[in-house]
Design a protein around this motif. Structure first.
Motif, PDB file in Angstrom:
ATOM      1  N   CYS A   1       0.031   7.543  10.026  1.00 20.63           N
ATOM      2  CA  CYS A   1      -1.278   7.078  10.476  1.00 20.63           C
ATOM      3  C   CYS A   1      -1.897   6.274   9.343  1.00 20.63           C
ATOM      4  N   ASN A   2      -3.128   5.827   9.572  1.00 17.18           N
ATOM      5  CA  ASN A   2      -3.797   5.020   8.538  1.00 17.18           C
ATOM      6  C   ASN A   2      -4.615   5.894   7.615  1.00 17.18           C
ATOM      7  N   CYS A   3      -4.131   7.125   7.311  1.00 12.51           N
ATOM      8  CA  CYS A   3      -5.019   8.000   6.530  1.00 12.51           C
ATOM      9  C   CYS A   3      -5.033   7.653   5.050  1.00 12.51           C
ATOM     10  N   ASN A   4      -4.405   6.526   4.662  1.00  9.42           N
ATOM     11  CA  ASN A   4      -4.665   6.045   3.295  1.00  9.42           C
ATOM     12  C   ASN A   4      -5.918   5.163   3.285  1.00  9.42           C
ATOM     13  N   GLU A   5      -6.535   4.954   4.480  1.00  9.91           N
ATOM     14  CA  GLU A   5      -7.841   4.284   4.541  1.00  9.91           C
ATOM     15  C   GLU A   5      -8.923   5.344   4.462  1.00  9.91           C
ATOM     16  N   CYS A   6     -10.005   5.072   3.737  1.00 10.43           N
ATOM     17  CA  CYS A   6     -11.085   6.058   3.641  1.00 10.43           C
ATOM     18  C   CYS A   6     -11.927   5.973   4.922  1.00 10.43           C
ATOM     19  N   PRO A   7     -11.909   7.049   5.735  1.00 15.50           N
ATOM     20  CA  PRO A   7     -12.640   6.992   7.010  1.00 15.50           C
ATOM     21  C   PRO A   7     -14.147   6.871   6.802  1.00 15.50           C
TER      22      PRO A   7
ATOM     23  N   PRO B   1       0.839  -1.211   0.000  1.00 16.41           N
ATOM     24  CA  PRO B   1       0.000   0.000   0.000  1.00 16.41           C
ATOM     25  C   PRO B   1       0.869   1.254   0.000  1.00 16.41           C
ATOM     26  N   ALA B   2       0.554   2.221  -0.848  1.00 19.88           N
ATOM     27  CA  ALA B   2       1.316   3.474  -0.867  1.00 19.88           C
ATOM     28  C   ALA B   2       1.096   4.192   0.463  1.00 19.88           C
ATOM     29  N   PRO B   3       2.178   4.701   1.074  1.00 15.56           N
ATOM     30  CA  PRO B   3       2.034   5.321   2.400  1.00 15.56           C
ATOM     31  C   PRO B   3       1.612   6.789   2.320  1.00 15.56           C
ATOM     32  N   PRO B   4       0.826   7.223   3.321  1.00 13.69           N
ATOM     33  CA  PRO B   4       0.466   8.640   3.382  1.00 13.69           C
ATOM     34  C   PRO B   4       1.600   9.456   4.002  1.00 13.69           C
ATOM     35  N   GLU B   5       1.503  10.780   3.921  1.00 10.95           N
ATOM     36  CA  GLU B   5       2.519  11.680   4.486  1.00 10.95           C
ATOM     37  C   GLU B   5       2.647  11.459   5.993  1.00 10.95           C
ATOM     38  N   ALA B   6       1.511  11.386   6.690  1.00 13.55           N
ATOM     39  CA  ALA B   6       1.537  11.259   8.155  1.00 13.55           C
ATOM     40  C   ALA B   6       1.738   9.805   8.569  1.00 13.55           C
TER      41      ALA B   6
END
Ligand code: 13P
Ligand code: SF4
Length: 330
Positions: free
Chosen positions: A282-288, A275-280
């Motif tokens: 956290c799991n913010c590459n998951e759609c909340p 999975p491509a990682p987000p900047e932060a």
């Protein structure tokens, strides 16, 4: 019944307000399958749903395929496991059917960032333009649009518009920019973005590419230009799934919501998906929003036949035409 197994599910939906109880000893998958038969329902999940929800699908697909499926279903009830605008689309295409969504708060940053009254003003500032709206928008925005598109047909649809016709594209500026590049058409863009796809880190992706030199970078067109310009393949969720399945390559960096990796692994168990990682951190590459739907809420919405998508009839009537145009032009 052993009452120690009963838990309360917190629910903030106005339609099901309060606390709903669920018996944890139940085999929820089995109960959902039983309810589906009893109700003559169809379960339509999008690829970003939890894997256990995906596994209960009658049909799983991208936004276009789900809309096409919803348009031709014979089921009495559509249980949509995705976000609000997707369930609304199913309702507009089936005004006489009951459409259930496990959590009515499952919204979308693109839809929320494009309120119809503001888009109306934007339209007035650009006379002579038609409005092509990405399906990730509210029913009100659909009702004021000329044509709807999804990430899998946007280039095809824009390319069919006569060259002299000016176009406003809303709400996703990243998809809009990608379509301009692919179609060669100039368009006025509404400046919306997806909170998931705009957070991928170029630096971390580049490091991953360096550490995994054989891996291909695949990206959804909602990603920022800096990610798209380095991608080996760009496509909708179903486009990405098809690409990894048909590719002779065994390793992929996936720049979209990681829920899709469940289907990628089911179809390609021997391949590796990073999975491509987000900047932060956290799991913010998951759609909340997508992740608000859970197996428990899916069961509850089928057991209680709510929350249900209810739309204004006039809005549904107006929103149907641009959706039908999309289905004709796809
Ligand atoms: P797809 O139409 O590619 O499934 O995308 C929907 C979506 O919400 C992407 O974020
Ligand atoms: Fe909306 Fe982005 Fe979630 Fe897709 S991933 S539903 S575009 S917020």
């Amino acid at each position: 019944m052993n009452t120690s197994n009963i838990i309360d599910i917190q629910d903030l939906n106005p339609d099901t307000a309060g606390i709903r109880k669920i018996d944890l000893s139940l085999d929820l998958e089995l109960e959902i399958r039983k309810l589906k038969k009893e109700m003559n329902a169809v379960i339509l999940p999008q690829y970003y749903q939890e894997s256990e929800i995906q596994d209960l699908a009658d049909f799983i697909g991208d936004s276009l395929q789900l809309a096409q499926q919803a348009a031709k279903t014979n089921a009495d009830i559509i249980v949509f496991a995705g976000v609000h605008f997707m369930a609304e689309t199913a309702k507009i295409l089936n005004p006489d059917k009951k459409v259930l969504l496990p959590d009515l708060n499952a919204g979308c940053s693109l839809a929320e960032g494009c309120p119809a009254p503001l888009l109306q003003k934007f339209k007035q500032q650009h006379p002579g333009h038609i409005l092509i709206s990405y399906i990730n928008c509210s029913a009100d925005v659909k009702a004021m649009s000329d044509i709807i598109c999804t990430s899998s047909n946007a280039v095809k649809i824009v390319s069919q518009i006569p060259a002299e016709q000016k176009i406003i594209f809303a709400p996703d500026r990243n998809l809009g920019r990608y379509v301009i590049k692919k179609s060669g058409r100039d368009m006025v863009l509404w400046q919306g973005a997806c909170i998931v796809h705009e957070t991928f880190s170029d630096k971390k992706i580049m490091r991953l590419k360096f550490e995994n030199p054989d891996a291909l970078l695949i990206a959804h067109p909602e990603c920022e230009e800096s990610v798209l310009s380095n991608a080996d393949f760009i496509g909708s969720t179903s486009g990405l799934l098809k690409f990894v399945t048909e590719s002779p390559v065994n390793e992929f960096i996936v720049a979209t919501e990681p829920g899709i990796i469940h289907q990628m692994l089911l179809k390609n168990p021997h391949k590796n998906f990073i999975p491509a990682p987000p900047e932060a951190n956290c799991n913010c590459n998951e759609c909340p929003y997508m992740k608000l739907n859970t197996l428990e809420k899916l069961y509850l919405c089928m057991r209680d036949r709510k929350p249900e998508i209810i739309l204004n009839e006039e809005i549904m009537r107006k929103a149907l035409r641009p959706l039908e145009r999309m289905l004709e032009m796809s």
